[in-house]
Structures are given as structure tokens and as C-alpha cells.
Design a protein around this motif. Structure first.
Motif, PDB file in Angstrom:
ATOM      1  N   LYS A  87       0.834  -1.244   0.054  1.00 52.38           N
ATOM      2  CA  LYS A  87       0.029   0.014   0.045  1.00 52.38           C
ATOM      3  C   LYS A  87       0.936   1.147   0.015  1.00 52.38           C
ATOM      4  N   HIS A  88       0.614   1.963  -1.047  1.00 54.00           N
ATOM      5  CA  HIS A  88       1.699   3.183  -1.276  1.00 54.00           C
ATOM      6  C   HIS A  88       1.561   4.220  -0.367  1.00 54.00           C
ATOM      7  N   ASP A  89       0.544   4.536   0.227  1.00 50.44           N
ATOM      8  CA  ASP A  89       0.176   5.693   1.098  1.00 50.44           C
ATOM      9  C   ASP A  89       0.491   5.412   2.581  1.00 50.44           C
ATOM     10  N   GLU A 100       6.253  10.082   3.381  1.00 51.57           N
ATOM     11  CA  GLU A 100       7.774  10.378   2.861  1.00 51.57           C
ATOM     12  C   GLU A 100       8.409  11.090   3.858  1.00 51.57           C
ATOM     13  N   TRP A 115       9.574   8.174  -5.374  1.00 52.22           N
ATOM     14  CA  TRP A 115       8.740   7.537  -4.177  1.00 52.22           C
ATOM     15  C   TRP A 115       7.808   7.000  -4.595  1.00 52.22           C
ATOM     16  N   GLN A 116       7.390   7.124  -6.042  1.00 49.54           N
ATOM     17  CA  GLN A 116       6.240   6.394  -6.860  1.00 49.54           C
ATOM     18  C   GLN A 116       6.791   6.565  -8.212  1.00 49.54           C
ATOM     19  N   PRO A 117       6.095   5.649  -9.148  1.00 47.81           N
ATOM     20  CA  PRO A 117       6.558   5.487 -10.349  1.00 47.81           C
ATOM     21  C   PRO A 117       6.319   7.303 -11.088  1.00 47.81           C
ATOM     22  N   LYS A 118       7.286   7.434 -11.661  1.00 46.29           N
ATOM     23  CA  LYS A 118       7.436   8.773 -12.414  1.00 46.29           C
ATOM     24  C   LYS A 118       7.742   8.699 -13.838  1.00 46.29           C
ATOM     25  N   THR A 144       0.639   0.919 -12.470  1.00 47.06           N
ATOM     26  CA  THR A 144       1.591   0.788 -13.292  1.00 47.06           C
ATOM     27  C   THR A 144       1.621  -0.020 -14.453  1.00 47.06           C
ATOM     28  N   TRP A 161       1.230   4.940 -13.941  1.00 48.44           N
ATOM     29  CA  TRP A 161       0.934   5.523 -12.729  1.00 48.44           C
ATOM     30  C   TRP A 161       0.221   6.766 -12.808  1.00 48.44           C
ATOM     31  N   TYR A 166       0.929  -2.608  -9.823  1.00 45.19           N
ATOM     32  CA  TYR A 166       0.232  -2.045  -8.638  1.00 45.19           C
ATOM     33  C   TYR A 166      -1.007  -1.323  -9.074  1.00 45.19           C
ATOM     34  N   GLU A 201      -4.337   1.483  -7.858  1.00 43.77           N
ATOM     35  CA  GLU A 201      -5.168   2.002  -6.787  1.00 43.77           C
ATOM     36  C   GLU A 201      -6.145   2.824  -7.445  1.00 43.77           C
TER      37      GLU A 201
END
Ligand code: 1HN
Length: 376
Positions: A2-4, A8, A47-50, A291, A325, A357, A359
Motif C-alpha cells: 500500500k503506497h500511502d 515520505e 517515491w512512486q513511478p514517475k 503501473t 501510474w 500495482y 489503486e
């Protein structure tokens, strides 16, 4: 994952200020073909896919005349393939439409043919317009019509053409060539005779492997891709209409069905998956993100998609992409007609490497705020 769940935390990140001593040290490391990880860590550990790809809509009404013009300018013999490719502004270094996926529009006039070759890249075609197109894959010839989806899997000999009594044809090519090149695994060869022998009855792959939920008793298949090379529009559309009567579909995509390998039930090729979805009249989807890289072609209807806050209005034959993402939601603008979106993607890669992933957007009733209208 779970990403959140993970706030950070800047404290754990690299935060080393340059000093003259460090700069000199970095220089010495560079001379030894090395580097200090903390100088690049924040860049290589997002932090997350960019995605470096940006959402793009390619309007067919803008592209079509330019695609047709290439017929006057080059021959398939000289060009190899007469194709105008889709160039994502964020990915110009690799000729990609989005992420590690390539796409282009190929045009052929009646009587023309493009010679046989084979490569490690996997390819597909989605037929846009015309009459009399065919492709030959490892000796299996298949006539192609609008909205048919056809595979030319990795390693297979393939060539295409348009019968002399046909009409000019345009189709979308989709390939994983940027991925294969990134993996430094690309081989390419030209057929010794430039043409294949047709070694099987026309459309035998559809006749043998294309019957719903039936597979031939006397045939085995051990290739890593589907033995069914062509997925026709008629049965695909019927399946979506029937499924819509039996199910509510999903909040993001309404009724979405994956083209499958009839032997495994899995994706059609090892690196590229594909689907067709049907948005019922008036369907308003909610937003999610996942993703993987996704390229859509509008097979039917009119609507819009909001991708990372940009609204893209689309109609039949337009192509758009959703980078990894990126939040996206789809709307069918018609209250009376359905809309169908063909899609191909790198889902098999993301799933088999455990990198997929997904969400939902939970805020704002699941809808994005529109920040801008997408420009073609
Ligand atoms: C290819 O083999 C075709 O077979 C079309 O029609 C486009 C783009 C890059 C590499 C191979 C085709 C291609 C391609």
C-alpha cells in the motif's frame, strides 16, 4: 503493497551538500568510472513511478492525410515498412509512443506488399480502414478487416499486403521494440526469399483455435504466445455485448475483456497484452491508476478520458496513451451509442515481474479535477 502507508520521510533520503573536497572526490571517482550513490539516490529511487512519457492524444483526422501522403513519397520496397510512428514528446530518444511501447500507422495500397522478416520484438496490428489487407505469419495467411486484431509474435516470419482488388488500407502497429532494445535482446532477419510459402489453409488459426471455449483435440501448442493469431471484431463485439447483459462491468472500464491465449487463458504474447472494452451509452467511469504503459485506439463511438488532469476528447480511430501510474477515467459522451476502446499494453511484463500495482482515486467522488484540455 500500500503506497500511502509510508509517509515520505526526508530524513532517510540522501542530503549531502557539495563542498570543494567532495566535488574533487566525485571527480576522482568519475575518472575510475564510479560514482557516489548518494549523489544519484534520490533520482534513481522515486517515491512512486514517475513516467517520462506524457499523456498524448493523436487525432486520426489530423494524421490520416499525412499517413496517406507517404504513399506518394516512399515505396514499401525502399522503406521496408511504410509507417508513420507515434512519438511521445517525453520519449523522443527511443521512438516510443508511451513507456517501452512503440506504435505507428502503416499504409498500403492495393497490389502492394511488404516483404517477410522476423525479429525478437513482438508485434500486433489493429486494422483501421480499407479493404483487402492480409498478413502472413509463419505461413498462415489471414485476411484482415476493420477492428480485427492480429498477432505477429516474437520470432515469427511476417509479411503484409493488400490484394490488388482491395482499397487503401491503414492499420496500427504495436510493438515492444523499445523494451527489447532496452533489454539489449533484439535480433532481426530478412526472409531468404523475401516471401513466405503459404503452408496452411487461409485463416486456419481462427478455424482451429478461435472457437469460444473449444480447443482442438489433436493439436498441441508449446510456443510462448497464442496459437490464435487473429481476433475478429464481430465475435469480440458480440462477447462484450453479451457480457454487458450479464455483468455490471467495472467502475473504471465498464465491460473490459482481455484477448487471451486459448491454451493458457493468459496474455496473447509474453510481453504485450491487449483488451477491448465497451463503455455503455452514458457510462461515466471513476479514476484509478496502475503501473504499466497503455495505448488505446477508439474502435467505436465518442467520448473523453481525463489523464492526469488533462481532458482528451476522442472519436473513432483516435489513439491515446496512458503512461504508467497516471490517473485516468473514461466517459462515453453518447446517451444512445456505445463506445469501444481497443488497448494494448505491457501488462504481461509488469505482472510477471511482480511490478503491477493498482489503486483507485478515492477523493472527490473518484473524479479528477480537470486542469487542462489535452492538445493533440
Ligand atoms: C515491423 O516489423 C513492422 O512488420 C512494422 O509491419 C513496424 C517497427 C519497428 C520494428 C519492426 C511490420 C515496425 C516493425
Amino acid at each position: 503493497m500500500k503506497h500511502d502507508q509510508y509517509r515520505e520521510n526526508i530524513a532517510g533520503r540522501a542530503d549531502v551538500a557539495d563542498t570543494p573536497e567532495l566535488v574533487a572526490y566525485y571527480q576522482q571517482l568519475a575518472e575510475l568510472k564510479t560514482g557516489a550513490l548518494w549523489t544519484v539516490a534520490n533520482k534513481i529511487e522515486p517515491w512512486q513511478p514517475k513516467s517520462s512519457s506524457v499523456p498524448v492524444l493523436w487525432r486520426y483526422r489530423d494524421l490520416r492525410e499525412h499517413v496517406l501522403r507517404s504513399v506518394e513519397l516512399v515505396t514499401p520496397e525502399k522503406a521496408g515498412r511504410r509507417v508513420i510512428y507515434l512519438n511521445n514528446p517525453g520519449r523522443q530518444d527511443v521512438a516510443a509512443a508511451v513507456g517501452w511501447l512503440y506504435s505507428g500507422l502503416q499504409v498500403m495500397h492495393p497490389g502492394e506488399a511488404a516483404s517477410a522478416h522476423a525479429h525478437s520484438a513482438s508485434a500486433l496490428r489493429f486494422i483501421m480502414e480499407g479493404r483487402g489487407a492480409y498478413t502472413i505469419v509463419d505461413g498462415h495467411k489471414m485476411p484482415l478487416e476493420a477492428n480485427d486484431f492480429v498477432l505477429t509474435p516474437n520470432g515469427t516470419w511476417h509479411e503484409h499486403g493488400v490484394e490488388a482488388d482491395g482499397a487503401p488500407c491503414i492499420w496500427q502497429d504495436g510493438l515492444d521494440i523499445p523494451l527489447v532494445n532496452a533489454m539489449e535482446a533484439g535480433f532481426y532477419k530478412v526472409h531468404p526469399d523475401l516471401r513466405q510459402q503459404i503452408t496452411a489453409p487461409v485463416d486456419d488459426s481462427v478455424a482451429l483455435w478461435g472457437a469460444a471455449a473449444l480447443r482442438p483435440h489433436n493439436l498441441g501448442w508449446d510456443k510462448p504466445y497464442s496459437p490464435l493469431f487473429k481476433y475478429q471484431w464481430g465475435p469480440t463485439y458480440d462477447a462484450l455485448c453479451r457480457a454487458a447483459q450479464a455483468s455490471d462491468g467495472t467502475p473504471y472500464d465498464d465491460v473490459l475483456m482481455h484477448y487471451t491465449n486459448p491454451v493458457t487463458g493468459g496474455h496473447v504474447m509474453p510481453t504485450i497484452g491487449a483488451s477491448m472494452q465497451r463503455l455503455r451509452p452514458g457510462f461515466v467511469g471513476t479514476a484509478h491508476r496502475h503501473t504499466g504503459s497503455f495505448i488505446y485506439q477508439v474502435a467505436k463511438g465518442e467520448g473523453y478520458s481525463i489523464i492526469d488532469g488533462q481532458r482528451f476528447d476522442w472519436r473513432e480511430r483516435d489513439i491515446f496513451c496512458v503512461p504508467s501510474w497516471a490517473l485516468h477515467e473514461h466517459v462515453n459522451l453518447s446517451q444512445s451509442e456505445d463506445a469501444c476502446l481497443f488497448c494494448f499494453n505491457d501488462l504481461p511484463v509488469m505482472q510477471s515481474l511482480s511490478l503491477y500495482y493498482e489503486e483507485a482515486l478515492l477523493d472527490n467522488g473518484g473524479h479528477q479535477t480537470i486542469l487542462s484540455e489535452g492538445k493533440a
